[in-house]
Design a protein around this motif. Structure first.
Motif, PDB file in Angstrom:
ATOM      1  N   GLY A 147      10.818  -3.005   3.274  1.00 15.98           N
ATOM      2  CA  GLY A 147      10.312  -1.634   3.664  1.00 15.98           C
ATOM      3  C   GLY A 147       9.934  -0.978   1.684  1.00 15.98           C
ATOM      4  O   GLY A 147      10.274  -1.114   0.456  1.00 15.98           O
ATOM      5  N   ALA A 148       9.307  -0.073   1.435  1.00 19.67           N
ATOM      6  CA  ALA A 148       8.433   0.908   0.252  1.00 19.67           C
ATOM      7  C   ALA A 148       9.477   0.849  -0.661  1.00 19.67           C
ATOM      8  O   ALA A 148       9.814   1.043  -1.649  1.00 19.67           O
ATOM      9  CB  ALA A 148       7.194   1.836   1.007  1.00 19.67           C
ATOM     10  N   THR A 149      10.378   1.438   0.664  1.00 19.35           N
ATOM     11  CA  THR A 149      11.626   2.190  -0.362  1.00 19.35           C
ATOM     12  C   THR A 149      12.052   1.379  -0.944  1.00 19.35           C
ATOM     13  O   THR A 149      12.555   1.882  -2.112  1.00 19.35           O
ATOM     14  CB  THR A 149      12.162   3.720   0.866  1.00 19.35           C
ATOM     15  N   ALA A 150      13.164   0.609  -0.841  1.00 17.80           N
ATOM     16  CA  ALA A 150      13.718  -0.685  -1.471  1.00 17.80           C
ATOM     17  C   ALA A 150      12.843  -1.577  -2.817  1.00 17.80           C
ATOM     18  O   ALA A 150      13.534  -1.379  -3.428  1.00 17.80           O
ATOM     19  CB  ALA A 150      14.205  -1.724  -0.286  1.00 17.80           C
ATOM     20  N   LEU A 151      11.616  -0.721  -2.739  1.00 11.40           N
ATOM     21  CA  LEU A 151      10.511  -1.412  -3.578  1.00 11.40           C
ATOM     22  C   LEU A 151      10.638  -0.789  -4.468  1.00 11.40           C
ATOM     23  O   LEU A 151      10.165  -1.298  -5.532  1.00 11.40           O
ATOM     24  CB  LEU A 151       9.332  -1.865  -2.924  1.00 11.40           C
ATOM     25  N   VAL A 190       0.754  -1.377  -0.314  1.00 11.59           N
ATOM     26  CA  VAL A 190       0.161  -0.401   0.070  1.00 11.59           C
ATOM     27  C   VAL A 190       0.392   0.633  -0.414  1.00 11.59           C
ATOM     28  O   VAL A 190       0.280   1.926  -0.869  1.00 11.59           O
ATOM     29  CB  VAL A 190      -0.855   0.149   1.293  1.00 11.59           C
ATOM     30  N   GLU A 191       2.307   1.281   0.816  1.00 13.48           N
ATOM     31  CA  GLU A 191       3.049   2.200   1.034  1.00 13.48           C
ATOM     32  C   GLU A 191       3.150   2.752  -1.124  1.00 13.48           C
ATOM     33  O   GLU A 191       3.745   3.751  -0.532  1.00 13.48           O
ATOM     34  CB  GLU A 191       3.485   2.182   2.243  1.00 13.48           C
ATOM     35  N   ALA A 192       4.052   1.727  -1.046  1.00  6.73           N
ATOM     36  CA  ALA A 192       4.537   1.601  -2.348  1.00  6.73           C
ATOM     37  C   ALA A 192       3.799   1.951  -3.534  1.00  6.73           C
ATOM     38  O   ALA A 192       4.071   2.290  -4.399  1.00  6.73           O
ATOM     39  CB  ALA A 192       5.574   0.363  -2.082  1.00  6.73           C
ATOM     40  N   GLY A 193       2.401   2.147  -3.220  1.00  7.31           N
ATOM     41  CA  GLY A 193       1.246   2.502  -4.381  1.00  7.31           C
ATOM     42  C   GLY A 193       1.135   1.521  -5.316  1.00  7.31           C
ATOM     43  O   GLY A 193       0.662   1.200  -6.241  1.00  7.31           O
ATOM     44  N   VAL A 194       1.104  -0.274  -4.708  1.00  8.74           N
ATOM     45  CA  VAL A 194       1.045  -0.462  -5.522  1.00  8.74           C
ATOM     46  C   VAL A 194      -0.281  -0.878  -6.182  1.00  8.74           C
ATOM     47  O   VAL A 194      -1.383  -0.920  -4.563  1.00  8.74           O
ATOM     48  CB  VAL A 194       1.635  -2.161  -5.324  1.00  8.74           C
ATOM     49  N   VAL A 195      -0.849  -1.337  -7.218  1.00  4.25           N
ATOM     50  CA  VAL A 195      -2.229  -1.722  -7.672  1.00  4.25           C
ATOM     51  C   VAL A 195      -2.741  -3.127  -8.234  1.00  4.25           C
ATOM     52  O   VAL A 195      -3.762  -3.383  -8.161  1.00  4.25           O
ATOM     53  CB  VAL A 195      -3.125  -0.495  -8.946  1.00  4.25           C
ATOM     54  N   LEU A 196      -1.430  -3.548  -9.141  1.00  5.75           N
ATOM     55  CA  LEU A 196      -1.702  -4.810  -9.032  1.00  5.75           C
ATOM     56  C   LEU A 196      -0.695  -5.984  -8.641  1.00  5.75           C
ATOM     57  O   LEU A 196       0.466  -5.684  -8.928  1.00  5.75           O
ATOM     58  CB  LEU A 196      -1.656  -5.284 -10.598  1.00  5.75           C
TER      59      LEU A 196
END
Length: 505
Positions: free
Chosen positions: A312-316, A255-261
């Motif tokens: 974490g989201a930043t590394a993703l 969610v924090e990384a903005g994943v929609v799929l």
């Protein structure tokens, strides 16, 4: 086995092959007719597609099944030309049988067959014209011929190919035919993007459309599993709760990384399903590798393992792709557009019924395969003319060859007339008369592109008329036909082997 016994087996095998040839031969060419396939339940398939017909035949004879296997391999290789390969195989075997009955040894025939086929292949390759750009007018001509004259299908295939790009198609990084699907009640069209047939774990709401990150996982998205015995202990249950919390944290990272799929090649934990749905993330599990690779390529994602989420989201962010994800309720398809990677296109063919839509999908796939084969191998004159022109080189080789090997070369020369003869016959004209007339004009004019106009039976320049085929379809068909013929010729006898017990060796 005696020579007479071998000849009897050969006649039986060739008769089985001939039955297969007769089933598909009438579909060859622009005037070829359809075949109606009916199964035991009464389900019907009306098609003109050679590989579809062969694939649904209930062939019992081993020689017939051998023809089908090789023809299907031809289709997997270049996606077209199975009918031509089957017709050529029948012609080669007919010509060889005639010579075996005259007393020519099988091994000598096979040696001549190999030499003759190689001469024909060399002639075809020498006559080919390379295609260096999708703007080449021969590309839409090839596509239209393979689409059986359906201008609408040919147009969407050509436009989709232009969107994807010449170099990617020629290099084979994209298989154009795999991007075709059919829908009932829709018109032919192509769209920028990717259509995924795999159903999401939980269906998105009506009108769902979101732009964001795309994550492709190569391993399962799940937590550690525990058996009942472990869960019965206090420590085991605590570990279970921690694993569930870890799974929730991973979803929060998405969610924090903005994943929609989320696209997962393996399974997704049932526990994660509601968490992903609540977060508005569309999830696909056990997706085919090719669809996973296309999704990654189109969105710009880099496939990773779920351990990456622990960072974490930043590394993703560096491994995420980007796309607009839309779910179409009527077709139950997931559509990706505006990708952050390489361009893709999806072709959709429509019809009023499922049966017709399925047949038009096969037509579109053939057109895609022909277009891509033209880019990779070049093009030659179609309408059976390229085979007839290559016959001159084979006949010349036979004339300067001494010994019984010559008979095998002559068999190849005789067989190379058959595709044109069948096309002419299917158009309602005398094959004997028209082919003889055409060969005489080839000698007088030295124009190898002259062929028969199937509309009026006149001799015309088929190259100028846009009747063009990919070289790869011609060469693969001839190689497949030669493989079938050689295998059948080498069969001394057919023996039924003993049954293997279930689970036994």
């Amino acid at each position: 086995m005696t020579a007479e016994g071998h000849l009897k087996v050969l006649r039986t095998n060739i008769a089985a092959v001939r039955a297969i040839v007769e089933t598909v031969a009438g579909t060859l060419g622009p005037k070829g007719l359809d075949v109606l396939l009916v199964d035991d339940a009464g389900r019907m398939t009306l098609t003109n597609d050679g590989v579809e017909i062969l694939g649904q035949l209930d062939a019992q004879h081993p020689a017939a099944r051998l023809v089908i296997q090789v023809a299907e391999a031809q289709d997997r290789s270049v996606g077209d030309g199975t009918t031509t390969a089957t017709v050529l195989a029948g012609a080669l075997l007919d010509a060889c049988l005639e010579r075996v009955e005259q007393g020519i040894a099988i091994n000598a025939l096979i040696a001549g067959l190999r030499a003759g086929v190689q001469a024909a292949l060399d002639a075809l390759r020498s006559a080919a014209v390379p295609v260096t750009d999708l703007a080449d007018p021969r590309v839409p001509a090839v596509t239209r011929i393979a689409a059986r004259g359906d201008e609408a299908i040919a147009r969407i295939v050509w436009e989709a190919a232009n969107h994807i790009g010449f170099e990617r198609l020629r290099a084979g990084r994209v298989r154009l035919g795999e991007l075709v699907s059919s829908r009932v009640g829709e018109s032919h069209r192509w769209i920028e993007g990717l259509v995924l047939a795999k159903q999401p774990l939980q269906l998105p709401p009506e009108g769902f459309s979101r732009t964001g990150g795309v994550l492709v996982l190569s391993d399962p998205f799940e937590s550690e599993s525990f058996d009942a015995q472990v869960l019965a202990t206090e420590g085991g249950f605590a570990r279970y709760l921690e694993a569930q919390e870890q799974l929730r944290r991973r979803v929060q990272v998405l969610v924090e990384a903005g994943v929609v799929l989320l696209v997962c090649e393996k399974s997704i934990s049932p526990t994660a399903e509601p968490l992903l749905a609540e977060a508005g993330i569309v999830a696909l599990q056990r997706i085919l590798r090719r669809d996973s690779e296309r999704t990654a390529g189109f969105s710009g994602a880099v496939p990773v393992r779920q351990g990456q989420l622990a960072r974490g989201a930043t590394a993703l962010a560096p491994v995420l792709g980007k796309a607009t994800v839309r779910y179409e309720r009527p077709s139950q398809k997931l559509v990706l557009s505006a990708g952050g990677g390489e361009p893709l296109a999806a072709m959709i063919v429509g019809a009023v019924s499922a049966e017709v839509a399925a047949e038009l999908e096969r037509v579109a796939v053939d057109a895609c395969s022909a277009l891509q084969a033209a880019l990779t191998s070049g093009v030659v004159t179609g309408g059976g003319v390229a085979e007839l022109a290559s016959r001159r080189a084979v006949s010349a080789l036979a004339a300067r060859t001494e010994g019984v090997v010559r008979y095998g070369i002559e068999a190849v020369a005789a067989a190379l007339r058959r595709p044109l003869e069948q096309i002419v016959s299917n158009s309602g004209y005398s094959a004997l008369e028209k082919v003889a007339q055409l060969e005489a004009m080839h000698q007088r004019t030295a124009n190898p592109h002259l062929g028969i106009d199937c509309e009026n039976g006149e001799v015309v320049d088929l190259w100028q008329a846009g009747v063009i085929d990919p070289l790869a379809v011609k060469t693969c068909a001839l190689e497949a036909a030669a493989e079938i013929a050689e295998r059948i010729l080498r069969i001394q006898t057919v023996v039924r082997r003993r049954e293997t017990p279930p689970g036994g060796a």
